[in-house]
Design an enzyme around this catalytic site. Structure first.
Site, PDB file in Angstrom:
ATOM      1  N   LYS A  29       0.773  -1.514   0.184  1.00 25.87           N
ATOM      2  CA  LYS A  29       0.122  -0.157  -0.344  1.00 25.87           C
ATOM      3  C   LYS A  29       0.791   1.304   0.056  1.00 25.87           C
ATOM      4  O   LYS A  29       1.017   1.894   1.027  1.00 25.87           O
ATOM      5  CB  LYS A  29      -1.129  -0.301   1.357  1.00 25.87           C
ATOM      6  CG  LYS A  29      -2.205   1.133   1.516  1.00 25.87           C
ATOM      7  CD  LYS A  29      -2.766   0.917   2.164  1.00 25.87           C
ATOM      8  CE  LYS A  29      -3.073   2.815   2.565  1.00 25.87           C
ATOM      9  NZ  LYS A  29      -4.086   2.980   4.641  1.00 25.87           N
ATOM     10  N   GLY A  78      -8.369   9.465   8.950  1.00 20.24           N
ATOM     11  CA  GLY A  78      -8.988   9.328  10.059  1.00 20.24           C
ATOM     12  C   GLY A  78      -9.924  10.630  10.508  1.00 20.24           C
ATOM     13  O   GLY A  78     -10.314  10.616  12.151  1.00 20.24           O
ATOM     14  N   ALA A 106      -9.678   5.451   3.824  1.00 19.70           N
ATOM     15  CA  ALA A 106      -9.464   6.436   3.903  1.00 19.70           C
ATOM     16  C   ALA A 106     -10.927   7.152   4.304  1.00 19.70           C
ATOM     17  O   ALA A 106     -11.275   7.750   3.787  1.00 19.70           O
ATOM     18  CB  ALA A 106      -8.238   7.660   3.712  1.00 19.70           C
ATOM     19  N   GLY A 107     -10.889   7.983   5.381  1.00 15.72           N
ATOM     20  CA  GLY A 107     -12.061   8.452   5.747  1.00 15.72           C
ATOM     21  C   GLY A 107     -13.550   8.037   6.290  1.00 15.72           C
ATOM     22  O   GLY A 107     -14.054   9.212   6.573  1.00 15.72           O
ATOM     23  N   ASN A 136      -9.848   2.125   9.763  1.00 11.46           N
ATOM     24  CA  ASN A 136      -8.823   2.033  10.722  1.00 11.46           C
ATOM     25  C   ASN A 136      -9.518   2.520  11.995  1.00 11.46           C
ATOM     26  O   ASN A 136     -10.117   1.801  13.152  1.00 11.46           O
ATOM     27  CB  ASN A 136      -7.607   1.993  10.800  1.00 11.46           C
ATOM     28  CG  ASN A 136      -6.738   1.272  11.301  1.00 11.46           C
ATOM     29  OD1 ASN A 136      -7.297   1.480  12.679  1.00 11.46           O
ATOM     30  ND2 ASN A 136      -5.686   1.357  11.034  1.00 11.46           N
ATOM     31  N   THR A 137      -9.308   3.856  12.007  1.00 13.04           N
ATOM     32  CA  THR A 137      -9.286   4.324  13.208  1.00 13.04           C
ATOM     33  C   THR A 137     -11.197   3.964  13.417  1.00 13.04           C
ATOM     34  O   THR A 137     -11.395   4.539  14.838  1.00 13.04           O
ATOM     35  CB  THR A 137      -9.332   5.873  12.476  1.00 13.04           C
ATOM     36  OG1 THR A 137      -8.392   6.317  12.059  1.00 13.04           O
ATOM     37  CG2 THR A 137      -9.626   6.418  13.749  1.00 13.04           C
TER      38      THR A 137
END
Lengths: 253, 65
Positions: free
Chosen positions: A93, A154, A181-182, A203-204
């Site tokens: 990645k 995040g 992401a996001g 993830n977050t």
């Protein structure tokens, strides 16, 4: 169905391994979501790496090492080479970060690194924006997967530029795309999959939920619902109402 | 000789990368190495001499997104 460098994923969900309150919580999130890919990174040896390596291998999922934190093509290329040896995979990645606050990719460094890594036999998953020109150059360099952002890493904002993402999706019908992401909510994942994207990476939003395992499951269900909808041919949107109950046979009262 | 290991100054006797890892106590660990910003494959560590002022990075698996 689009594959990822010849690999068909069992579920359209990729999950990061960072920011969980404990290793056990992380494992629970993987189990409850059925995520098929785990993202991992390389950092300076300080004693905890071996145990983590054993744990991620035990997850039984594909490993996708990242070049997180790299701000130049050279740094990213060296990190990718180290990751290939360490994690025994040619998947990478590719992140080349261009701005400290937005963590948006540096398109120039990203392309330079992608060209070098594709030429060196890597299977590159570039973290990119919805920019169609950059996407074309990445595909030209040999990338068969793209990872456009939904919103800054995040941030939890979801899909910031629906129009741009839709245009990108339509422009490269043969390229597998992961919304990376996001994303903050399962509805964001559902929306991404409804739009025809092939997977989501989280993830977050999972790791920092009060109950990461339950949130991971919610995201998995959202992604699954969206994928099913995309494959089912969604109706077109119209401006005016159209009655669903037939008018024929209505009584004259 | 004085080199930098993971950003910290170290004084080591080893003259190649493989011996340096042993001296630093990392010979049995799974790590990836880079010298002065360039990747050094595990198989090439024995043949990679060190010089004073070299910057050695010894990396391992870590959580990531």
């Amino acid at each position: 169905m689009r594959d990822f460098y010849g690999v068909t994923l069992q579920t359209p969900m990729m999950l990061g391994t960072a920011r969980y309150p404990s290793p056990a919580t992380m494992e629970a999130a993987f189990r409850s979501s059925g995520a098929s890919v785990a993202t991992v990174s390389l950092r300076r040896e300080q004693g905890a790496g071996q145990a983590f390596w054993d744990m991620v291998r035990g997850l039984g999922v594909h490993l996708l090492p990242n070049t997180a934190g790299c701000h130049s093509a050279r740094e990213a290329i060296t990190t990718a080479q180290m990751a290939r040896e360490y994690f025994r995979t040619d998947w990478i990645k590719l992140e080349v970060i261009g701005h400290a606050d937005t963590l948006q990719p540096d398109p120039f460094g990203l392309l330079e690194a992608a060209e070098a890594l594709c030429a060196d036999g890597f299977k590159v998953f570039p973290y990119t924006t919805e920019d169609q020109v950059l996407a074309a150059r990445l595909v030209e360099a040999g990338c068969r997967v793209l990872m456009p952002w939904g919103a800054p890493i995040g941030s939890g904002m979801g899909l910031n530029n629906i129009h741009g993402l839709r245009t990108l999706r339509a422009a490269f019908p043969d390229v597998a795309m992961v919304i990376d992401a996001g994303l903050g909510l399962p509805s964001h994942a559902a929306r991404a999959m409804e739009m025809g994207f092939d997977a989501v990476l989280l993830n977050t939003a999972v790791a920092e939920a009060d109950d990461p395992a339950a949130m991971a499951r919610a995201f998995a269900l959202g992604a699954q619902a969206g994928a099913l909808a995309a494959a089912s041919g969604p109706m077109g949107v119209r401006d005016m109402a159209a009655p669903s109950t037939p008018l024929i046979g209505k009584a004259w009262l | 000789m004085k080199i930098e290991v993971n950003g910290e100054p170290r004084d080591i006797a080893a003259t190649d990368l493989a011996k340096a890892l042993t001296e630093l106590g990392w010979s049995d660990l799974r790590v990836a190495t880079a010298l002065n910003g360039t990747f050094v494959p595990a198989a090439a560590r024995c043949d990679t001499p060190l010089a004073p002022g070299d910057r050695l990075e010894v990396l391992t698996a870590m959580q990531g997104g």
